[in-house]
Design a protein around this motif. Structure first.
Motif, PDB file in Angstrom:
ATOM      1  N   ILE A 367       0.962  18.011  16.839  1.00 19.61           N
ATOM      2  CA  ILE A 367       1.576  19.312  16.566  1.00 19.61           C
ATOM      3  C   ILE A 367       3.033  19.291  17.013  1.00 19.61           C
ATOM      4  N   ASP A 368       3.906  19.633  16.091  1.00 20.64           N
ATOM      5  CA  ASP A 368       5.318  19.809  16.410  1.00 20.64           C
ATOM      6  C   ASP A 368       5.509  21.289  16.715  1.00 20.64           C
ATOM      7  N   LEU A 369       5.607  21.621  18.005  1.00 21.98           N
ATOM      8  CA  LEU A 369       5.623  23.025  18.414  1.00 21.98           C
ATOM      9  C   LEU A 369       6.843  23.789  17.915  1.00 21.98           C
ATOM     10  N   LYS A 370       7.897  23.090  17.559  1.00 21.17           N
ATOM     11  CA  LYS A 370       9.087  23.803  17.070  1.00 21.17           C
ATOM     12  C   LYS A 370       8.918  24.239  15.618  1.00 21.17           C
ATOM     13  N   ARG A 371       7.900  23.692  14.930  1.00 25.97           N
ATOM     14  CA  ARG A 371       7.723  24.009  13.509  1.00 25.97           C
ATOM     15  C   ARG A 371       6.626  25.035  13.264  1.00 25.97           C
ATOM     16  N   GLN A 372       5.965  25.495  14.297  1.00 25.47           N
ATOM     17  CA  GLN A 372       4.923  26.495  14.103  1.00 25.47           C
ATOM     18  C   GLN A 372       4.949  27.477  15.276  1.00 25.47           C
ATOM     19  N   THR A 373       4.445  28.676  15.045  1.00 24.04           N
ATOM     20  CA  THR A 373       4.494  29.733  16.059  1.00 24.04           C
ATOM     21  C   THR A 373       3.110  30.117  16.571  1.00 24.04           C
ATOM     22  N   ALA A 374       2.061  29.491  16.051  1.00 21.76           N
ATOM     23  CA  ALA A 374       0.699  29.876  16.424  1.00 21.76           C
ATOM     24  C   ALA A 374       0.311  29.381  17.807  1.00 21.76           C
ATOM     25  N   ASP A 375       1.006  28.393  18.308  1.00 19.73           N
ATOM     26  CA  ASP A 375       0.640  27.822  19.600  1.00 19.73           C
ATOM     27  C   ASP A 375       1.893  27.568  20.420  1.00 19.73           C
ATOM     28  N   LYS A 376       1.709  27.539  21.736  1.00 18.51           N
ATOM     29  CA  LYS A 376       2.828  27.253  22.621  1.00 18.51           C
ATOM     30  C   LYS A 376       2.294  26.780  23.967  1.00 18.51           C
ATOM     31  N   ILE A 377       3.157  26.196  24.761  1.00 16.18           N
ATOM     32  CA  ILE A 377       2.779  25.711  26.080  1.00 16.18           C
ATOM     33  C   ILE A 377       2.738  26.878  27.062  1.00 16.18           C
ATOM     34  N   ILE A 378       1.626  26.973  27.819  1.00 18.04           N
ATOM     35  CA  ILE A 378       1.540  28.016  28.841  1.00 18.04           C
ATOM     36  C   ILE A 378       1.584  27.427  30.250  1.00 18.04           C
ATOM     37  N   GLY A 379       1.559  26.111  30.347  1.00 14.07           N
ATOM     38  CA  GLY A 379       1.653  25.489  31.658  1.00 14.07           C
ATOM     39  C   GLY A 379       1.369  24.003  31.587  1.00 14.07           C
TER      40      GLY A 379
END
Length: 401
Positions: A367-379
């Motif tokens: 997953i390239d986190l900069k290309r999607q908004t459904a997920d992100k790092i929380i810790g």
């Protein structure tokens, strides 16, 4: 077939058998394959004038006689530019190559330490060559070799710590735009700065309780021992001695052995101190549990013994969530960071592999986190929190993905 060539004719793919002429008696990599432009620049900066090339071991043919020569340009390999995008397929190849280098490097560093401990003449040439291999790998793909720093899989703390500090200092020097010569010296310093610890009682690195004052006093002698070891090798660069002598000094005067402050400590020694502390907090030392990479960086930021600006540069060099570190995603998955995002460090590329909710492995997904908004790092997390064997996962899963 062997042939003497001037430094200006040195090419990638040539195998150097020896240095035949230089401006001074210098410690340089004297034998091995030329694998990158960085190596050529380093030799030039060190004052090398002529080299003997063994074309039987080279990947290129010897130059044609003048009468047969053409005017075609030489095929020169260049470094990976800082802003070059590396494809996923190439990144996987680089990871595999970095993994092989790391395993080989651990063997070389381990042999060096064992030679010191047994009283044998240590193989310094192999260690010096290793520092150049690390630099070459870092310039080809910084994220690949950096990923291996997180794999704490052996009980040889001194071996892995020296190797990891060397990699971190190479990355740090590259970020700061150091000359190739200074980068090489600092990388070598990382391998040697704690060499004095190898001659102290082994239980000091293996014990399961806190240190007594007598233990601390004994540990501090590793600096003088390290200087004595370094003095056995002729023409070691001043940066190496500086780092060995001063990497435990702190800008607020709380360090040792001389309680130096601020400008009394060189930037090289301060950089080494940061790398040394960062890798140490990632390691379970028995008397102290390891921390996550993100927490380790926060600890550095809050430590008055380190220059805040320099710590922030170190963070920019390796990322807020460094490659190889484990992160907890909003989706409830665990993932390993595999590539940084320099424009937004909080949105790296990750590989998901574990469900926190189900406490079980999942299908791996990149997953390239900069290309999607459904997920992100929380810790960030450490492998022990979820009983994950990170080295096994890395080699059995990530490298074969």
């Amino acid at each position: 077939m062997k042939k003497i060539v001037p430094i200006k004719e040195l090419q990638i793919g040539m195998f150097v058998s020896q240095i035949t002429k230089s401006k001074a008696n210098l410690v340089v990599k004297s034998q091995g394959m030329i694998r990158s432009l960085a190596t050529i620049e380093s030799l030039t900066a060190r004052g090398i004038l002529e080299l003997e090339i063994d074309f039987d071991k080279s990947d290129i043919d010897p130059p044609a006689p003048i009468s047969q020569a053409t005017s075609a340009p030489r095929n020169i390999q260049t470094r990976v530019a800082n802003n070059k995008v590396i494809s996923f397929e190439q990144h996987q190849k680089d990871l595999a190559a970095a993994d092989r280098l790391y395993i080989e490097s651990r063997e070389i560093q381990g042999r060096f330490i064992r030679q010191l401990q047994s009283g044998q003449a240590p193989d310094f040439d192999s260690l010096n060559n290793l520092s150049q291999e690390i630099i070459d790998s870092v310039f080809e793909n910084p994220d690949a070799l950096a990923c291996l720093i997180m794999l704490k899989e052996s009980n040889e703390y001194l071996v892995e710590h020296a190797l990891n500090c060397s990699i971190l200092l190479s990355l740090f020097a590259k970020y700061k735009g150091f000359s190739q010569a200074d980068t090489e010296d600092l990388t070598l310093a990382g391998l040697l700065m704690d060499c004095g610890m190898s001659l102290l009682p082994a239980e000091l690195t293996l014990r399961n309780d806190t240190f007594s004052e007598a233990d601390h006093t004994l540990v501090r002698t590793h600096i003088d021992i390290g200087i004595e070891i370094a003095e056995r090798f002729s023409d070691l660069p001043p940066i190496v001695f500086d780092v060995i002598r001063n990497h435990h000094e702190r800008i607020d005067g709380s360090g040792y052995p001389k309680k130096k402050q601020a400008d009394e400590i060189s930037v090289h020694a301060q950089m080494a101190a940061i790398a040394d502390c960062y890798d140490a907090v990632l390691t379970d030392r028995g008397y102290r549990s390891s921390s996550s990479a993100h927490l380790g960086l926060e600890m550095l930021q809050n430590d008055p013994g380190h220059d805040t600006d320099l710590v922030n540069e170190f963070i920019e060099a390796i990322g807020w969530f460094p490659v190889g570190s484990l992160v907890h995603l909003k989706s409830g998955k665990l993932a390993i960071v595999v590539q940084r995002n320099k424009n937004n460090p909080l949105e790296p590329t990750v590989m998901t592999f574990y469900s926190v909710r189900n406490k079980a492995p999942t299908e791996m997904k990149r997953i390239d986190l900069k290309r999607q908004t459904a997920d992100k790092i929380i810790g960030s997390v450490i492998p022990e929190e979820f009983d994950i064997n990170l080295p096994k996962f890395f080699r059995n899963a990530l490298l074969s993905f």
